[in-house]
Design a protein around this motif. Structure first.
Motif, short mmCIF file in Angstrom:
data_model
loop_
_atom_site.label_atom_id
_atom_site.label_comp_id
_atom_site.label_asym_id
_atom_site.label_seq_id
_atom_site.Cartn_x
_atom_site.Cartn_y
_atom_site.Cartn_z
N TYR A 196 74.02 116.90 71.18
CA TYR A 196 74.93 117.93 70.69
C TYR A 196 74.33 118.71 69.53
CZ TYR A 196 78.47 115.90 73.68
OH TYR A 196 79.17 115.45 74.78
N VAL A 197 73.60 118.03 68.68
CA VAL A 197 72.92 118.71 67.58
C VAL A 197 71.97 119.78 68.13
CG1 VAL A 197 71.24 118.43 65.70
CG2 VAL A 197 73.11 116.78 65.97
N ASP A 198 71.19 119.42 69.13
CA ASP A 198 70.25 120.37 69.73
C ASP A 198 70.97 121.55 70.36
OD1 ASP A 198 68.13 118.76 68.98
OD2 ASP A 198 67.97 117.76 70.93
N ARG A 199 72.06 121.27 71.10
CA ARG A 199 72.79 122.35 71.77
C ARG A 199 73.42 123.30 70.75
NH1 ARG A 199 70.42 120.28 75.34
NH2 ARG A 199 71.02 120.06 77.52
N ILE A 200 73.99 122.77 69.70
CA ILE A 200 74.66 123.62 68.72
C ILE A 200 73.64 124.42 67.91
CG2 ILE A 200 76.09 123.54 66.62
CD1 ILE A 200 77.57 121.18 67.97
N ARG A 201 72.51 123.83 67.62
CA ARG A 201 71.46 124.56 66.90
C ARG A 201 70.95 125.75 67.70
NH1 ARG A 201 67.87 119.76 64.13
NH2 ARG A 201 68.67 120.03 62.00
N THR A 202 70.79 125.56 69.00
CA THR A 202 70.19 126.59 69.84
C THR A 202 71.22 127.49 70.50
OG1 THR A 202 70.13 125.10 71.75
CG2 THR A 202 68.20 125.11 70.29
N GLY A 203 72.50 127.09 70.46
CA GLY A 203 73.53 127.86 71.14
C GLY A 203 73.57 127.63 72.64
N GLU A 204 72.85 126.62 73.12
CA GLU A 204 72.89 126.31 74.55
C GLU A 204 74.26 125.74 74.91
OE1 GLU A 204 69.35 124.39 76.34
OE2 GLU A 204 68.66 124.27 74.26
N PRO A 205 74.71 125.95 76.14
CA PRO A 205 76.05 125.47 76.51
C PRO A 205 76.13 123.96 76.57
CG PRO A 205 74.91 126.39 78.41
CD PRO A 205 74.06 126.72 77.23
N ILE A 206 77.28 123.44 76.17
CA ILE A 206 77.59 122.02 76.25
C ILE A 206 78.50 121.84 77.46
CG2 ILE A 206 78.81 120.14 75.11
CD1 ILE A 206 78.03 121.62 72.43
N THR A 207 78.02 121.09 78.43
CA THR A 207 78.74 120.94 79.70
C THR A 207 79.80 119.86 79.57
OG1 THR A 207 76.70 121.52 80.85
CG2 THR A 207 78.47 120.58 82.16
N VAL A 208 81.04 120.24 79.82
CA VAL A 208 82.16 119.31 79.69
C VAL A 208 83.05 119.40 80.92
CG1 VAL A 208 82.18 119.42 77.16
CG2 VAL A 208 83.59 121.01 78.48
N PRO A 209 83.78 118.33 81.24
CA PRO A 209 84.74 118.41 82.36
C PRO A 209 85.93 119.27 81.96
CG PRO A 209 84.89 116.29 81.27
CD PRO A 209 83.72 116.99 80.65
N ALA A 210 86.58 119.84 82.95
CA ALA A 210 87.74 120.68 82.67
C ALA A 210 88.83 119.89 81.95
CB ALA A 210 88.28 121.27 83.98
N ASP A 211 89.00 118.62 82.32
CA ASP A 211 89.94 117.74 81.64
C ASP A 211 89.13 116.72 80.86
OD1 ASP A 211 92.11 116.35 80.77
OD2 ASP A 211 92.55 115.40 82.69
N ASN A 212 88.85 117.03 79.61
CA ASN A 212 87.96 116.22 78.79
C ASN A 212 88.78 115.13 78.07
OD1 ASN A 212 85.71 115.33 77.51
ND2 ASN A 212 85.34 117.17 76.31
N CYS A 213 88.52 113.88 78.42
CA CYS A 213 89.38 112.78 77.95
C CYS A 213 88.83 112.10 76.70
CB CYS A 213 89.54 111.75 79.06
SG CYS A 213 90.40 112.39 80.52
N PRO A 214 89.71 111.45 75.93
CA PRO A 214 89.30 110.81 74.68
C PRO A 214 88.64 109.44 74.92
CG PRO A 214 91.64 110.49 75.01
CD PRO A 214 91.17 111.38 76.13
N ALA A 215 87.95 108.97 73.87
CA ALA A 215 87.31 107.65 73.91
C ALA A 215 87.35 107.04 72.52
CB ALA A 215 85.88 107.75 74.42
N THR A 216 87.20 105.72 72.46
CA THR A 216 87.05 105.06 71.17
C THR A 216 85.57 104.89 70.86
OG1 THR A 216 87.53 103.03 72.43
CG2 THR A 216 89.23 103.82 70.93
N TYR A 217 85.27 104.86 69.56
CA TYR A 217 83.90 104.76 69.08
C TYR A 217 83.82 103.72 67.98
CZ TYR A 217 82.97 109.11 71.60
OH TYR A 217 82.83 110.06 72.58
N ILE A 218 82.59 103.38 67.60
CA ILE A 218 82.37 102.49 66.48
C ILE A 218 81.03 102.85 65.84
CG2 ILE A 218 81.24 100.65 67.81
CD1 ILE A 218 82.91 98.65 66.07
N HIS A 219 80.96 102.79 64.51
CA HIS A 219 79.71 103.09 63.81
C HIS A 219 78.75 101.92 63.96
CE1 HIS A 219 76.92 103.88 60.46
NE2 HIS A 219 77.23 105.16 60.66
#
Length: 317
Positions: A196-219
């Motif tokens: 995501y860092v690379d895509r946002i830096r370059t402005g390239e599209p981030i491919t996501v599903p039409a219904d983008n669902c949540p997830a849990t994370y941990i550091h």
């Protein structure tokens, strides 16, 4: 257990029983951190891997391919352990071999599992451990588990069946830690947040599903802390390890964009086909209340997310 277990270490004048710990795998990311924490706590740590990388200084190093049962037995010799932490059990074949080899060698076995075991339990609510009872999972040893491509494509199923092997015939007390998606640190070998860092830096599209669902994370530091805590506990069975709160792709991108004001967030929705990592067509939210009831307190994902993004940015430059 072993003679070494009975020896006493001194910590601040208070006698502490040193534990004999075996870590299988654990060369990188939170596995490496766990070994360092165990050593710092005064434990005697043995690391068994294929020799691709040495363990942190202070750990004993055994070299064997865990898929070679005879080599595994030879490498372990007559050693016994208070706790085994298996970071690289991916298939029912590996689980069955580990159960045979470790029977009579350990008082407790901890398998690092994954949120991906819930791939068939899609739910708008957070899934609990009881939503997937490993005793009900069909084990198929004849699937091509030795094929790296198949093993990768069937990652969640492999972990499900590995858990099932231990649950069906628990030769020793076992725990399966179902780990949420891990972020943070400057050494995340998956490269998912860096994508995501690379895509946002370059402005390239981030491919996501039409219904983008949540997830849990941990550091990465939190899962390290949780595993260290689990080593000292005696509960058994599956346990979910996840920070409080869920995140979606937009949350990750918004935090990265806040660090990269010159960047651009562009989404490309797709109905079928591959999407960017951590963009899900189904929910991957885990309920962590069992771990909380056992005495562990998790942080909030939104609170550590800025740190995880900063660590990733520092690593990718």
């Amino acid at each position: 257990m072993t003679k070494g277990t009975e020896e006493m270490a001194q910590e601040g004048g208070v006698p502490v029983t040193a534990r004999e710990i075996l870590v299988i795998g654990g060369n990188r990311y939170f596995g490496k951190r766990l070994i360092e924490r165990l050593l710092a706590a005064g434990d005697r740590v043995t690391v068994l891997n294929r020799g691709s990388a040495p363990p942190p200084p202070g750990a004993e190093h055994l070299v064997a391919d865990r898929d070679d049962e005879d080599a595994l037995c030879t490498a372990l010799g007559s050693r016994t352990f208070d706790v085994v932490v298996d970071q690289v059990c991916y298939t029912p074949r590996q689980a069955a071999a580990a159960r045979r080899v470790l029977t009579g060698r350990t008082r407790r076995y901890i398998m690092t599992s994954t949120v991906e075991v819930y791939e068939y339990e899609d739910s708008l609510g957070l899934v609990r451990e009881s939503d997937l009872d490993p005793r009900t999972v069909l084990v198929d040893h004849e699937l091509p588990w030795d094929d790296p491509e198949f093993r990768e494509s069937a990652y969640g199923e492999g972990k499900r069946q590995a858990e099932a092997v231990f649950a069906a015939d628990p030769a020793f007390p076992y725990t399966a830690v179902r780990v949420a998606h891990v972020l943070g640190g400057g050494d995340d070998f998956t490269g998912r947040l860096a994508h995501y860092v690379d895509r946002i830096r370059t402005g390239e599209p981030i491919t996501v599903p039409a219904d983008n669902c949540p997830a849990t994370y941990i550091h990465v530091e939190e899962i390290t802390d949780f595993l260290l805590w689990t080593v000292g506990q005696d509960f058994t069975g599956p346990v979910n390890a996840a920070s409080r709160g869920t995140l979606v792709t937009a949350d990750l991108c918004a935090e990265i964009a806040a660090h990269l004001p010159e960047g651009e967030v562009r989404y490309q929705e797709v109905e079928v086909g591959e999407t960017s990592p951590l963009s899900f067509r189904r929910a991957y939210g885990m309920d962590n209340s069992r771990a909380v009831a056992l005495g562990y307190t998790f942080g909030r994902a939104r609170q550590w997310l800025p740190r995880a993004v900063a660590e990733t940015l520092g690593a990718v430059g």
